[in-house]
Design an enzyme around this catalytic site. Sequence first.
Site, PDB file in Angstrom:
ATOM      1  N   SER A 206      -4.517   5.324   0.664  1.00 56.58           N
ATOM      2  CA  SER A 206      -4.562   4.281   1.675  1.00 56.58           C
ATOM      3  C   SER A 206      -5.575   4.635   2.754  1.00 56.58           C
ATOM      4  O   SER A 206      -5.785   5.818   3.073  1.00 56.58           O
ATOM      5  CB  SER A 206      -3.169   4.186   2.298  1.00 56.58           C
ATOM      6  OG  SER A 206      -3.183   3.411   3.462  1.00 56.58           O
TER       7      SER A 206
ATOM      8  N   TYR B  88       4.947   8.061   6.022  1.00 55.19           N
ATOM      9  CA  TYR B  88       4.345   7.362   4.873  1.00 55.19           C
ATOM     10  C   TYR B  88       2.883   7.787   4.711  1.00 55.19           C
ATOM     11  O   TYR B  88       2.448   8.212   3.643  1.00 55.19           O
ATOM     12  CB  TYR B  88       4.447   5.836   5.039  1.00 55.19           C
ATOM     13  CG  TYR B  88       3.514   5.124   4.099  1.00 55.19           C
ATOM     14  CD1 TYR B  88       3.792   5.082   2.728  1.00 55.19           C
ATOM     15  CD2 TYR B  88       2.310   4.559   4.538  1.00 55.19           C
ATOM     16  CE1 TYR B  88       2.910   4.477   1.842  1.00 55.19           C
ATOM     17  CE2 TYR B  88       1.427   3.957   3.665  1.00 55.19           C
ATOM     18  CZ  TYR B  88       1.729   3.916   2.319  1.00 55.19           C
ATOM     19  OH  TYR B  88       0.843   3.340   1.445  1.00 55.19           O
TER      20      TYR B  88
ATOM     21  N   LYS C 276       0.558  10.249   1.735  1.00 55.57           N
ATOM     22  CA  LYS C 276      -0.722   9.965   1.059  1.00 55.57           C
ATOM     23  C   LYS C 276      -1.699  11.129   1.275  1.00 55.57           C
ATOM     24  O   LYS C 276      -2.375  11.575   0.347  1.00 55.57           O
ATOM     25  CB  LYS C 276      -1.322   8.658   1.586  1.00 55.57           C
ATOM     26  CG  LYS C 276      -0.476   7.434   1.293  1.00 55.57           C
ATOM     27  CD  LYS C 276      -0.408   7.140  -0.191  1.00 55.57           C
ATOM     28  CE  LYS C 276       0.514   5.992  -0.528  1.00 55.57           C
ATOM     29  NZ  LYS C 276       0.822   5.876  -1.956  1.00 55.57           N
TER      30      LYS C 276
HETATM   31  P1  NAD Z   1       5.433  -2.106  -4.066  1.00 54.06           P
HETATM   32  O1  NAD Z   1       6.633  -1.590  -3.340  1.00 54.06           O
HETATM   33  O2  NAD Z   1       5.353  -3.586  -4.291  1.00 54.06           O
HETATM   34  O3  NAD Z   1       5.295  -1.384  -5.468  1.00 54.06           O
HETATM   35  C1  NAD Z   1       5.711  -0.061  -5.688  1.00 54.06           C
HETATM   36  C2  NAD Z   1       6.560  -0.064  -6.947  1.00 54.06           C
HETATM   37  O4  NAD Z   1       6.978   1.273  -7.207  1.00 54.06           O
HETATM   38  C3  NAD Z   1       7.829  -0.908  -6.817  1.00 54.06           C
HETATM   39  O5  NAD Z   1       7.921  -1.773  -7.923  1.00 54.06           O
HETATM   40  C4  NAD Z   1       8.964   0.111  -6.808  1.00 54.06           C
HETATM   41  O6  NAD Z   1      10.136  -0.397  -7.417  1.00 54.06           O
HETATM   42  C5  NAD Z   1       8.343   1.267  -7.580  1.00 54.06           C
HETATM   43  N1  NAD Z   1       8.864   2.591  -7.254  1.00 54.06           N
HETATM   44  C6  NAD Z   1       9.054   3.139  -6.027  1.00 54.06           C
HETATM   45  N2  NAD Z   1       9.488   4.401  -6.139  1.00 54.06           N
HETATM   46  C7  NAD Z   1       9.567   4.674  -7.474  1.00 54.06           C
HETATM   47  C8  NAD Z   1       9.947   5.809  -8.228  1.00 54.06           C
HETATM   48  N3  NAD Z   1      10.364   6.926  -7.635  1.00 54.06           N
HETATM   49  N4  NAD Z   1       9.898   5.736  -9.569  1.00 54.06           N
HETATM   50  C9  NAD Z   1       9.493   4.588 -10.188  1.00 54.06           C
HETATM   51  N5  NAD Z   1       9.143   3.486  -9.530  1.00 54.06           N
HETATM   52  C10 NAD Z   1       9.160   3.529  -8.190  1.00 54.06           C
HETATM   53  O7  NAD Z   1       4.147  -1.595  -3.282  1.00 54.06           O
HETATM   54  P2  NAD Z   1       2.619  -2.008  -3.450  1.00 54.06           P
HETATM   55  O8  NAD Z   1       2.220  -2.735  -2.227  1.00 54.06           O
HETATM   56  O9  NAD Z   1       2.384  -2.598  -4.776  1.00 54.06           O
HETATM   57  O10 NAD Z   1       1.947  -0.574  -3.362  1.00 54.06           O
HETATM   58  C11 NAD Z   1       1.659   0.183  -4.512  1.00 54.06           C
HETATM   59  C12 NAD Z   1       1.100   1.522  -4.098  1.00 54.06           C
HETATM   60  O11 NAD Z   1      -0.073   1.309  -3.321  1.00 54.06           O
HETATM   61  C13 NAD Z   1       2.049   2.342  -3.229  1.00 54.06           C
HETATM   62  O12 NAD Z   1       1.924   3.689  -3.589  1.00 54.06           O
HETATM   63  C14 NAD Z   1       1.529   2.101  -1.835  1.00 54.06           C
HETATM   64  O13 NAD Z   1       1.822   3.174  -0.989  1.00 54.06           O
HETATM   65  C15 NAD Z   1       0.041   1.994  -2.086  1.00 54.06           C
HETATM   66  N6  NAD Z   1      -0.650   1.230  -1.048  1.00 54.06           N
HETATM   67  C16 NAD Z   1      -0.202  -0.013  -0.716  1.00 54.06           C
HETATM   68  C17 NAD Z   1      -0.837  -0.726   0.285  1.00 54.06           C
HETATM   69  C18 NAD Z   1      -0.350  -2.082   0.708  1.00 54.06           C
HETATM   70  O14 NAD Z   1      -0.701  -2.534   1.803  1.00 54.06           O
HETATM   71  N7  NAD Z   1       0.445  -2.784  -0.094  1.00 54.06           N
HETATM   72  C19 NAD Z   1      -1.940  -0.174   0.939  1.00 54.06           C
HETATM   73  C20 NAD Z   1      -2.374   1.101   0.561  1.00 54.06           C
HETATM   74  C21 NAD Z   1      -1.707   1.798  -0.433  1.00 54.06           C
HETATM   75  C1  WQD Z   2      -2.287  -5.905  10.196  1.00 53.70           C
HETATM   76  C2  WQD Z   2      -2.537  -6.402  11.609  1.00 53.70           C
HETATM   77  C3  WQD Z   2      -0.866  -5.758  13.194  1.00 53.70           C
HETATM   78  C4  WQD Z   2       2.399  -8.107  11.544  1.00 53.70           C
HETATM   79  C5  WQD Z   2      -0.286  -1.265   7.018  1.00 53.70           C
HETATM   80  C6  WQD Z   2      -0.064   0.218   6.831  1.00 53.70           C
HETATM   81  C7  WQD Z   2      -1.157   0.777   5.968  1.00 53.70           C
HETATM   82  C8  WQD Z   2      -1.313  -0.018   4.658  1.00 53.70           C
HETATM   83  C9  WQD Z   2      -1.386  -1.486   4.885  1.00 53.70           C
HETATM   84  C10 WQD Z   2      -0.065   1.015   2.955  1.00 53.70           C
HETATM   85  C11 WQD Z   2      -2.231  -5.360  12.681  1.00 53.70           C
HETATM   86  C12 WQD Z   2      -0.910  -7.264  13.028  1.00 53.70           C
HETATM   87  C13 WQD Z   2       1.172  -7.523  11.752  1.00 53.70           C
HETATM   88  C14 WQD Z   2       2.870  -9.077  12.474  1.00 53.70           C
HETATM   89  C15 WQD Z   2       0.845  -8.809  13.729  1.00 53.70           C
HETATM   90  N1  WQD Z   2      -0.184   0.131   3.811  1.00 53.70           N
HETATM   91  N2  WQD Z   2       0.408  -7.882  12.818  1.00 53.70           N
HETATM   92  N3  WQD Z   2       2.069  -9.386  13.538  1.00 53.70           N
HETATM   93  O1  WQD Z   2      -0.849  -2.051   9.993  1.00 53.70           O
HETATM   94  O2  WQD Z   2      -3.173  -2.543   9.123  1.00 53.70           O
HETATM   95  O3  WQD Z   2      -1.553  -1.459   7.665  1.00 53.70           O
HETATM   96  O4  WQD Z   2      -0.327  -1.908   5.745  1.00 53.70           O
HETATM   97  O5  WQD Z   2      -0.768   1.964   2.787  1.00 53.70           O
HETATM   98  O6  WQD Z   2      -0.813   2.089   5.736  1.00 53.70           O
HETATM   99  O7  WQD Z   2      -0.076   0.846   8.096  1.00 53.70           O
HETATM  100  O8  WQD Z   2      -1.222  -3.820   8.205  1.00 53.70           O
HETATM  101  O9  WQD Z   2      -0.352  -6.075   7.795  1.00 53.70           O
HETATM  102  O10 WQD Z   2       1.069  -4.419   9.081  1.00 53.70           O
HETATM  103  O11 WQD Z   2      -0.967  -5.357  10.154  1.00 53.70           O
HETATM  104  O12 WQD Z   2       0.174  -9.122  14.716  1.00 53.70           O
HETATM  105  O13 WQD Z   2       3.985  -9.624  12.356  1.00 53.70           O
HETATM  106  O14 WQD Z   2      -1.652  -7.494  11.868  1.00 53.70           O
HETATM  107  O15 WQD Z   2      -0.658  -5.430  14.546  1.00 53.70           O
HETATM  108  O16 WQD Z   2      -3.189  -5.531  13.696  1.00 53.70           O
HETATM  109  P1  WQD Z   2      -1.710  -2.417   8.880  1.00 53.70           P
HETATM  110  P2  WQD Z   2      -0.268  -4.941   8.755  1.00 53.70           P
END
Ligand code: NAD
Ligand code: WQD
Length: 338
Positions: free
Chosen positions: A124, A149, A153
């Site tokens: 991330s 969290y 990573k």
């Molecule tokens: P998500 O929660 O929708 O998907 C994660 C999946 O992993 C879920 O289906 C959950 O049931 C499964 N899971 C969790 N723990 C598990 C375990 N121990 N064994 C097997 N399955 C397990 O999340 P997402 O948004 O699709 O994110 C996927 C990956 O990408 C995550 O690692 C997340 O940290 C990373 N990521 C997400 C974002 C974002 O904003 N969505 C941003 C950066 C990184």
């Molecule tokens: C985006 C912008 C908020 C909600 C997070 C994690 C990051 C990554 C992605 C996994 C910010 C604003 C949000 C609301 C708002 N995840 N906001 N009202 O914070 O950039 O990133 O998700 O890896 O690790 O930190 O994403 O969508 O939460 O926020 O004003 O109800 O929207 O303040 O500026 P963020 P976000």
Amino acid sequence: MRILVTGGTGYIGSHTVIELLNNGYEVTILDNLSNSKELVVDRIEEIAGKRPDFVKGDIRSKEDLLKVFKGQKIDCVINFAGLKAVGESIKMPLEYYDNNIYGAINLLEVMRECECFNFIFSSSATVYGDPASVPVDETFPVGGTTNPYGTTKLFIEQILQDLYKADNRFNIAILRYFNPIGAHPSGLIGEDPNGIPNNLAPYITQVMVGKRDHLNIFGNDYDTKDGTCIRDYIHVCDLARGHVCAIKKLLENPGVVIYNLGTGKGSSVLDILHAFEAAYGKPIPYEFAPRRAGDITANYTKVEKAEREIGFKAQYDIMDMARDQWNWQKKNPNGYSK
Ligand code: NAD
Ligand code: WQD
């Protein structure tokens, strides 16, 4: 080639599975369904015309993993499985370290035992902490994460670097996602958060379907063009395609490679709100609220490295992202629960 997609029924995983199937890969999903539904597998089949294998299992269980690895040859693993809620991680650090870090170590141990050495990790942009300047590129220092969290990573990235130094049979792609939003254009799969959404886009679409009465915009006094924070929002289908690009790279035996996946464009919270308003055709109620703890002013990426080395370039803009996420939410007001 068969790809094991852990967390493959989740938001990013499900979109990636479709992209993999459409590109001729065979796919096995392993997911413990802690944050997703098995119904997603049906939806994937409906979209892709092919059904991935599905195993309900946990990356922390060697038994579950060995069932998959002993049953078929796995050529590459994409590890999406993990917990991802920033606020929850502050309250439950042990659960986050256990699930994400122990889970990743366990998975890598089984891969080594079964001689599968290609690994793609969902990292991330949060690993950059509060970057000294934007856009960030992959050489920027990592660290300064503000929550467990993000720290999971960071630690897993370090573990992967150390593993490769000790055992260069591994090929590892660390993909640092910026802010994935949007949904598959079919409206059959999308993000389905539990409870009150923490993230911006699903919160907005819940206001649009009448589940929440207005959006709170966290802070309008940041040093940006309109006072709201800037992020690099990327369509989840573009992000999914980035994984196919990364698999191709791993086949060249590159060792450890790191790519930021974003569009390179910074959008403010108000830009995103206006994109959703365009999709909606009417205004979306919002109020300015105090800043949210831990938010940084701006983060967006340079795109050159991913473009040059893996041929990845995002195609969709925020209007496409808003249109597709609204389409998903409109067709599925309660997500995957009927
Ligand atoms: P998500 O929660 O929708 O998907 C994660 C999946 O992993 C879920 O289906 C959950 O049931 C499964 N899971 C969790 N723990 C598990 C375990 N121990 N064994 C097997 N399955 C397990 O999340 P997402 O948004 O699709 O994110 C996927 C990956 O990408 C995550 O690692 C997340 O940290 C990373 N990521 C997400 C974002 C974002 O904003 N969505 C941003 C950066 C990184
Ligand atoms: C985006 C912008 C908020 C909600 C997070 C994690 C990051 C990554 C992605 C996994 C910010 C604003 C949000 C609301 C708002 N995840 N906001 N009202 O914070 O950039 O990133 O998700 O890896 O690790 O930190 O994403 O969508 O939460 O926020 O004003 O109800 O929207 O303040 O500026 P963020 P976000």
